[in-house]
Design a protein around this motif. Structure first.
Motif, short mmCIF file in Angstrom:
data_model
loop_
_atom_site.label_atom_id
_atom_site.label_comp_id
_atom_site.label_asym_id
_atom_site.label_seq_id
_atom_site.Cartn_x
_atom_site.Cartn_y
_atom_site.Cartn_z
N LEU A 181 -28.88 37.82 114.21
CA LEU A 181 -29.72 36.68 114.58
C LEU A 181 -28.94 35.39 114.36
N VAL A 182 -28.93 34.53 115.37
CA VAL A 182 -28.38 33.18 115.24
C VAL A 182 -29.41 32.22 115.81
N GLN A 183 -29.76 31.23 115.04
CA GLN A 183 -30.76 30.25 115.49
C GLN A 183 -30.36 28.86 115.02
N SER A 184 -30.49 27.88 115.90
CA SER A 184 -30.11 26.52 115.53
C SER A 184 -30.95 25.51 116.31
N GLU A 185 -31.21 24.37 115.67
CA GLU A 185 -31.88 23.24 116.32
C GLU A 185 -31.23 21.96 115.82
N LEU A 186 -31.15 20.98 116.67
CA LEU A 186 -30.71 19.64 116.28
C LEU A 186 -31.58 18.61 116.97
N SER A 187 -31.83 17.50 116.29
CA SER A 187 -32.77 16.52 116.82
C SER A 187 -32.35 15.10 116.46
N LEU A 188 -32.86 14.17 117.21
CA LEU A 188 -32.68 12.74 116.94
C LEU A 188 -34.05 12.08 117.08
N SER A 241 -35.91 13.68 120.40
CA SER A 241 -35.12 14.50 121.33
C SER A 241 -34.55 15.68 120.55
N ALA A 242 -34.57 16.86 121.17
CA ALA A 242 -34.11 18.05 120.44
C ALA A 242 -33.50 19.07 121.39
N LEU A 243 -32.51 19.80 120.86
CA LEU A 243 -31.91 20.95 121.54
C LEU A 243 -32.01 22.15 120.60
N SER A 244 -32.33 23.31 121.17
CA SER A 244 -32.53 24.50 120.35
C SER A 244 -31.90 25.70 121.03
N MET A 245 -31.51 26.69 120.22
CA MET A 245 -31.02 27.96 120.76
C MET A 245 -31.35 29.08 119.78
N ARG A 276 -33.48 25.76 124.67
CA ARG A 276 -34.65 24.89 124.79
C ARG A 276 -34.23 23.43 124.60
N ALA A 277 -34.87 22.55 125.35
CA ALA A 277 -34.66 21.10 125.19
C ALA A 277 -36.02 20.41 125.21
N ASN A 278 -36.12 19.35 124.43
CA ASN A 278 -37.40 18.63 124.31
C ASN A 278 -37.16 17.13 124.26
N TYR A 279 -38.03 16.39 124.93
CA TYR A 279 -38.03 14.93 124.79
C TYR A 279 -39.49 14.48 124.69
N THR A 280 -39.80 13.70 123.65
CA THR A 280 -41.17 13.25 123.42
C THR A 280 -41.17 11.79 123.00
#
Length: 407
Positions: free
Chosen positions: A270-277, A258-262, A208-212
Motif C-alpha cells: 500500500l502506498v498513499q499520499s496527499e499534499l495540499s495548499l 488545493s490538493a493532489l492525492s494518490m 485525485r485532484a481537488n480545488y475548493t
C-alpha cells in the motif's frame, strides 16, 4: 439539517420491512502521551486533549447509518456519529443526511448534508476499520475542522479503457467548532463553498485532484471586542494598531484549498499520499502547506505501515509590534490579538508506525506509535498545559491502541 434527518428517520421507520439497510461502526480507543506541554487530540474540533500520564478513551466513537432505497433511482442516507463534543446537540452528531438521485449509470445528484469532499478519505475518515493507519494524519486532516457540506453535489462517472474517471462539483455551506486554550470556543461558519474534485481509478491505482473556495461567514465575538478596544488606543501609543485591527477582520475573507492525492493498493503493498495548499486573503492564514505519505505491507492477517506527515504555514511568527507604552491592559489586548492572528502559525512533522491485526472479518486491532517534532508550542493542533509555555517540550511520543468494528 436536524429536520432533514428527522424526516429521513420517519421515512425509514415508515418503510421498515422494505428495501432499507442498516449498518454501523465503532471504535474503542486508548491514547497515551509523554508530552508535558501538548494535550494530544486528532482534530482542532476536539474539545479535549490527552495529558501526560493520562490513559484517555475520549476518542472512542459509535456510528449508525441507514440507507433507504426508495426505488431504482432514489435513495436516502442518514448517519449519526456519537463521540465526545462540547455539547450534545443532535445537529452536531448528524454526519450525513442526504437524498441521492441516480439519473443513470453516469450521473448522480445529492442534496442535503454530505461529506465535504476535500480529502482522499473524506467518505470514511471516521470509520477506523476502513483504513490501515490508526487515524488520518493530524498534520493533514485535523487543521480543517469542517467535515460536512450542507448543500448539493453533482457527479459524472465515465468508464474508460483502463479505468473509471469521475468529476464532482459541489456547493453549499458548513459549520464546525474550534476549541483552543483558555476555554476558547468558536462555531466557525463557512459560506459559498464551491469545489470540484476530479478522480481517475484503475485496478490498483487512484489519482485525485481537488480545488475548493469558500468565504468566512462569521467571527468570534472576541475579535469584535478586540477591534473596538484597539480603536480606543491613541495612535501615538500604538502606531501599528491599524494593521492589527485589519488582521482581526475575517468575515467575507476568501479561503482556497488545493490538493493532489494518490493511492496504490495491490492487496500486498500500500502506498498513499496527499499534499495540499490552503491559502486566504486574510493575514490569519498564509499558505498552509501539508502533506503525508504512507507505505504499508500486508502479511496474512497483519499490516505494518509507516507514515510521515508535515504541516508548515508562512504565517509570521509574531503580529505587528505591540504598544510603545507597556500598560498591563494594552499588553493583555496584544496577547489576545496575537492568539487570533497567530492561530495558524504551524511548523511540525510526525513519523508513525502502525500495526493492524485482523481479529475477525469485521473486527481489527490497531496499535500506533507516533513521534512528533514541533518548531514551537503552543500549536493549533493541540490544547496545552499553559503553565509549561515557558519550557515547552517540542518533541514527544504518542501511543494509541484501538479496536475497530463494522456491523
Amino acid at each position: 439539517m436536524r429536520s432533514v434527518f428527522i424526516c429521513l428517520l420517519f421515512l425509514t421507520t415508515f418503510s421498515y420491512g422494505s428495501d432499507i439497510d442498516f449498518s454501523g461502526f465503532a471504535t474503542l480507543k486508548a491514547v497515551k502521551t509523554d508530552s508535558h506541554t501538548a494535550k494530544i487530540r486528532e482534530s482542532i474540533s476536539h474539545p479535549h486533549g490527552v495529558e501526560k500520564d493520562e490513559l484517555d478513551f475520549s476518542f472512542s466513537s459509535l456510528g449508525l447509518q441507514a440507507e433507504w432505497h426508495a426505488n431504482d433511482n432514489v435513495e436516502f442516507v442518514g448517519q449519526l456519529l456519537l463521540k465526545e463534543q462540547h455539547d450534545d446537540q443532535v445537529n452536531n452528531a448528524i454526519k450525513l443526511a442526504f437524498l441521492r438521485y441516480n439519473l443513470n449509470s453516469n450521473w448522480q445528484f445529492r442534496a442535503g448534508r454530505t461529506g465535504l469532499d476535500l480529502f482522499l478519505m473524506t467518505e470514511y475518515r471516521d470509520i477506523g476499520y476502513s483504513m490501515d493507519m490508526e487515524h488520518p494524519p493530524v498534520e493533514f486532516y485535523s487543521i480543517i475542522p469542517h467535515q460536512n457540506l450542507d448543500g448539493v453535489d453533482l457527479q459524472y462517472r465515465a468508464p474508460l479503457d483502463q479505468g473509471i474517471a469521475s468529476i464532482k462539483a459541489y456547493w453549499g455551506r458548513s459549520e464546525s467548532p474550534i476549541y483552543s486554550d483558555y476555554k476558547f470556543f468558536w462555531n466557525v461558519e463557512l459560506k459559498s463553498i464551491l469545489g470540484v474534485a476530479v478522480q481517475y481509478e484503475t485496478l490498483n491505482w487512484l489519482f485525485r485532484a481537488n480545488y475548493t473556495t469558500t468565504k468566512a461567514a462569521n467571527e468570534h465575538e472576541q475579535q469584535k471586542q478586540l477591534r473596538e478596544a484597539l480603536a480606543q488606543v491613541p495612535l501615538q501609543v500604538w502606531p501599528t494598531k491599524n494593521e492589527l485591527i485589519d488582521s482581526l477582520y475575517i468575515i467575507d475573507k476568501r479561503f482556497t484549498y488545493s490538493a493532489l492525492s494518490m493511492r496504490y493498493d495491490d492487496s500486498k503493498w500500500l502506498v498513499q499520499s496527499e499534499l495540499s495548499l490552503t491559502d486566504s486573503n486574510s493575514s490569519v492564514l498564509n499558505r498552509l502547506k501539508a502533506a503525508y505519505i504512507t507505505l504499508g505491507k500486508r502479511f496474512d492477517l497483519n499490516t505494518l505501515s509507516f507514515t510521515y506527515s508535515v504541516a508548515k504555514s508562512d504565517n509570521e511568527p509574531s503580529v505587528e509590534p505591540g504598544p510603545l507604552v507597556p500598560l498591563p491592559e494594552l499588553i493583555q489586548i496584544y496577547e489576545a490579538a496575537s492568539m487570533h492572528s497567530g492561530f495558524y502559525q504551524l511548523d511540525q512533522h510526525s513519523t508513525s508506525l502502525t500495526w493492524r491485526r485482523e481479529l475477525s472479518p469485521t473486527l481489527a486491532l490497531k496499535f500506533n506509535w507516533k513521534h512528533t517534532s514541533a518548531d514551537h508550542l503552543p500549536s493549533a493542533f493541540y490544547l496545552h498545559d499553559t503553565e509549561q509555555f515557558s519550557d515547552p517540550d517540542l518533541s514527544f511520543n504518542t501511543f494509541t491502541l484501538s479496536f475497530n468494528w463494522v456491523f
